[in-house]
Design a protein around this motif. Structure first.
Motif, PDB file in Angstrom:
ATOM      1  N   GLU B  45      35.011 -26.703 -23.568  1.00  0.00           N
ATOM      2  CA  GLU B  45      34.428 -26.945 -24.894  1.00  0.00           C
ATOM      3  C   GLU B  45      33.873 -28.368 -24.952  1.00  0.00           C
ATOM      4  O   GLU B  45      32.767 -28.623 -25.431  1.00  0.00           O
ATOM      5  CB  GLU B  45      35.516 -26.736 -25.946  1.00  0.00           C
ATOM      6  N   LYS B  46      34.678 -29.296 -24.391  1.00  0.00           N
ATOM      7  CA  LYS B  46      34.274 -30.695 -24.370  1.00  0.00           C
ATOM      8  C   LYS B  46      32.999 -30.859 -23.529  1.00  0.00           C
ATOM      9  O   LYS B  46      32.097 -31.615 -23.865  1.00  0.00           O
ATOM     10  CB  LYS B  46      35.412 -31.542 -23.787  1.00  0.00           C
ATOM     11  N   GLN B  49      29.876 -29.875 -25.302  1.00  0.00           N
ATOM     12  CA  GLN B  49      29.452 -30.912 -26.241  1.00  0.00           C
ATOM     13  C   GLN B  49      28.817 -32.093 -25.522  1.00  0.00           C
ATOM     14  O   GLN B  49      27.800 -32.627 -25.955  1.00  0.00           O
ATOM     15  CB  GLN B  49      30.650 -31.371 -27.062  1.00  0.00           C
ATOM     16  N   GLN B  50      29.446 -32.481 -24.404  1.00  0.00           N
ATOM     17  CA  GLN B  50      28.903 -33.604 -23.628  1.00  0.00           C
ATOM     18  C   GLN B  50      27.480 -33.312 -23.184  1.00  0.00           C
ATOM     19  O   GLN B  50      26.597 -34.152 -23.279  1.00  0.00           O
ATOM     20  CB  GLN B  50      29.776 -33.846 -22.412  1.00  0.00           C
ATOM     21  N   ALA B  52      25.397 -31.313 -24.554  1.00  0.00           N
ATOM     22  CA  ALA B  52      24.495 -31.338 -25.705  1.00  0.00           C
ATOM     23  C   ALA B  52      24.172 -32.772 -26.087  1.00  0.00           C
ATOM     24  O   ALA B  52      23.051 -33.090 -26.477  1.00  0.00           O
ATOM     25  CB  ALA B  52      25.127 -30.599 -26.881  1.00  0.00           C
ATOM     26  N   GLU B  53      25.174 -33.668 -25.944  1.00  0.00           N
ATOM     27  CA  GLU B  53      24.964 -35.051 -26.361  1.00  0.00           C
ATOM     28  C   GLU B  53      24.048 -35.805 -25.417  1.00  0.00           C
ATOM     29  O   GLU B  53      23.303 -36.682 -25.845  1.00  0.00           O
ATOM     30  CB  GLU B  53      26.314 -35.769 -26.454  1.00  0.00           C
ATOM     31  N   GLN B  73      30.934 -20.859 -22.085  1.00  0.00           N
ATOM     32  CA  GLN B  73      32.383 -21.028 -22.139  1.00  0.00           C
ATOM     33  C   GLN B  73      33.041 -20.254 -21.013  1.00  0.00           C
ATOM     34  O   GLN B  73      34.262 -20.222 -20.933  1.00  0.00           O
ATOM     35  CB  GLN B  73      32.913 -20.518 -23.472  1.00  0.00           C
ATOM     36  N   ARG B 214      24.485 -27.785 -36.828  1.00  0.00           N
ATOM     37  CA  ARG B 214      23.899 -28.822 -36.000  1.00  0.00           C
ATOM     38  C   ARG B 214      22.718 -29.470 -36.717  1.00  0.00           C
ATOM     39  O   ARG B 214      22.587 -30.689 -36.742  1.00  0.00           O
ATOM     40  CB  ARG B 214      23.468 -28.222 -34.662  1.00  0.00           C
ATOM     41  N   GLU B 218      22.639 -33.378 -37.824  1.00  0.00           N
ATOM     42  CA  GLU B 218      21.792 -34.262 -37.027  1.00  0.00           C
ATOM     43  C   GLU B 218      20.561 -34.759 -37.769  1.00  0.00           C
ATOM     44  O   GLU B 218      19.904 -35.685 -37.333  1.00  0.00           O
ATOM     45  CB  GLU B 218      21.350 -33.541 -35.736  1.00  0.00           C
TER      46      GLU B 218
END
Lengths: 79, 442
Positions: B45-46, B49-50, B52-53, B73, B214, B218
């Motif tokens: 999950e992390k 996100q990473q 995406a960032e 996932q 999102r 954002e």
């Protein structure tokens, strides 16, 4: 070692699951009814064979999903 | 409207069907959340996100959308319904080419079920291929553009049991795809609506709230409002065109059979503007996803000419004009192709002639068939163009930001949402009308 054993067991169950699903009569498959209309809903109930097959598939499915979760936890615990 | 819902649940037969469908969809979503054995769901999950960032344009975003977020996932149902769709498309196209399949199709029920069986075998084969490539990419960390370390979400790497576990995951994902296929068939058989399209619908809807969140977090509030307004306008437009139809009047001659009078009524043939529905869009997007699959199999980092070519021109996030044009042309082509398969003017004209029907001022038989063909072609032209434009609109409008596929009102997802939604409501309504006349739609 127990992980390897369980992995192989889960593979067997997975193959069994695939077999059981393939044994079902492929109703409502294909694209013929993906585009809406066409012939809808088959009539009549299912035969005894079909019903038993359903039960067997559901039972196998339960074993399968329990196996997945159990093995997942086991591997994470080890790692 | 609400009354119709209450009535739907008062009808025991329909209630059972609705509950069954909901039950299957719930299990389906559950399976899309349970990670495959050995995958650390928290770490992954992390990772998502990473990735995406870092803003790395993820080429798997579109596939991820189709799998309801399950793919990234590495869930049990990671592959979603995609292999089944791809298999059906391939077989459907082959039916036109291979004489044996065509003969089978003309055989009717028995032949059709044989083709279905072939589709299922092909689905399994595709599932094995795709799950292997996904696992391979996950193992090298390429699935997340190397934004995080594979050992984090696959803690069993570099242990003595690495290989058996990897193979086991492939098996599990393949079996998962098989189960999804079964779910789809179950819904079609005992539930409401078409199983396959309802499953895609669920997967797209499942990603919807996250996409909205999102945008909310954002962007400034006015962007969010603008997106909402644009979405409502788009949905209205799509519903409008989906419902649009041309009614060709048909007059039936009066006939005496024994002592009873038949016919003498005038009805119409409804020809929808978009006769093909969402199928062309699903077709085109799953065909265009094949290059991504190839890149995945060959590995994106090599200096292979093919990979380079595909990455430049067919990157779903790149919005390259070549990609967009191909997408558009494919949709238009498939729309015509599909209408040609599903509606046979000669057959309709023949049937009409048999029962003494005719279109006013057109002679029965061949002229009628020609007329129907003419009308249909003229109707399908705007229909196909509309499909193409709607599917491309958000991609072009949002430009190179790469947000197009993450945009919750993306053209493909909006077409599928509205199309499947309308279809399902209509089916529920036809069930309702067997009991009482008022339905959802006025």
């Amino acid at each position: 070692m127990i992980i390897v054993g369980l992995s192989i067991a889960l593979m067997v169950v997975s193959v069994l699951m695939i077999m059981l699903v393939l044994l079902h009569k492929g109703k409502g498959g294909g694209l013929s009814d993906l585009f809406g209309g066409g012939v809808t809903s088959s009539l009549g109930g299912s035969s005894v064979v079909q019903r038993n097959l359903d039960r067997l598939t559901i039972a196998t499915g339960l074993v399968w999903i329990v196996g997945i979760v159990a093995l997942g936890l086991l591997i994470l615990r080890q790692g | 409207m609400l009354g119709a819902f209450v009535r739907a649940f008062r009808t025991p037969e329909l209630r059972n069907k609705l509950l069954f469908t909901l039950f299957i969809l719930t299990i389906f979503r559950l399976g899309a959340v349970i990670p495959a054995p050995g995958i650390d769901s928290v770490a992954i999950e992390k990772c998502v996100q990473q990735t995406a960032e870092t803003g790395a344009s993820n080429i798997y975003a579109l596939i991820n959308l189709f799998s309801g977020g399950a793919l990234l996932q590495l869930a049990v149902f990671a592959l979603g319904i995609m292999p089944y769709i791809t298999a059906s498309i391939i077989l459907n196209l082959l039916t036109v080419v291979v004489p044996r399949l065509e003969a089978l199709k003309k055989e009717g029920q028995a032949g059709q079920s044989k083709i279905t069986q072939y589709t299922r075998y092909l689905t399994i084969a595709l599932a094995v291929l795709q799950s292997t490539s996904v696992i391979a990419m996950a193992r090298t960390g390429q699935l997340f553009q190397n934004a995080c370390i594979p050992e984090e979400y696959m803690p069993f790497l570099h242990t003595s049991y690495e290989l058996p576990v990897l193979i086991m995951i492939v098996f599990v994902m393949t079996a998962g795809t098989c189960v999804i296929m079964w779910f789809g068939e179950l819904i079609t058989e005992r539930g409401v609506g078409n199983g396959m399209s309802l499953l895609i619908f669920t997967q797209i809807i499942a990603e919807f709230p996250a996409g909205m969140m999102r945008i909310w977090s954002e962007n400034p509030a006015w962007v969010f409002a603008l997106v909402c307004v644009a979405g409502v306008v788009l949905i209205t437009g799509v519903v409008f065109i989906e419902q649009a139809q041309r009614r060709i009047p048909v007059q039936y001659a009066k006939r005496m059979v024994g002592r009873r009078m038949y016919g003498g009524s005038s009805t119409y043939i409804p020809l929808k503007v978009n006769q093909a529905g969402v199928i062309p869009v699903i077709f085109a997007s799953s065909l265009l996803y094949l290059p991504t699959l190839v890149v995945g199999l060959l590995g994106a980092e090599t200096d292979n000419k093919v990979v380079d070519f595909l990455n430049t021109y067919f990157n779903p996030m790149g919005n390259h004009p070549v990609y967009l044009t191909t997408f558009f042309l494919l949709i238009v082509g498939f729309a015509f192709f599909y209408v040609a398969i599903t509606f046979n003017p000669a057959e309709v004209a023949d049937n009409m002639k048999k029962y003494g029907g005719f279109i006013p001022s057109i002679r029965p038989g061949r002229p009628t068939a020609e007329y129907l063909d003419y009308v249909l072609t003229r109707l399908t032209t705007p229909g196909a163009l509309y499909l193409g434009v709607i599917a491309l609109l958000p991609m072009v409008a949002l430009g190179t930001s790469g947000a197009a596929a993450n945009f919750p009102f993306g053209g493909v997802s909006i077409l599928i949402m509205v199309g499947v939604g309308l279809d399902t409501v209509k089916q529920i309504e036809s069930h309702l009308q067997q009991r009482n006349y008022e339905g959802f739609l006025r």
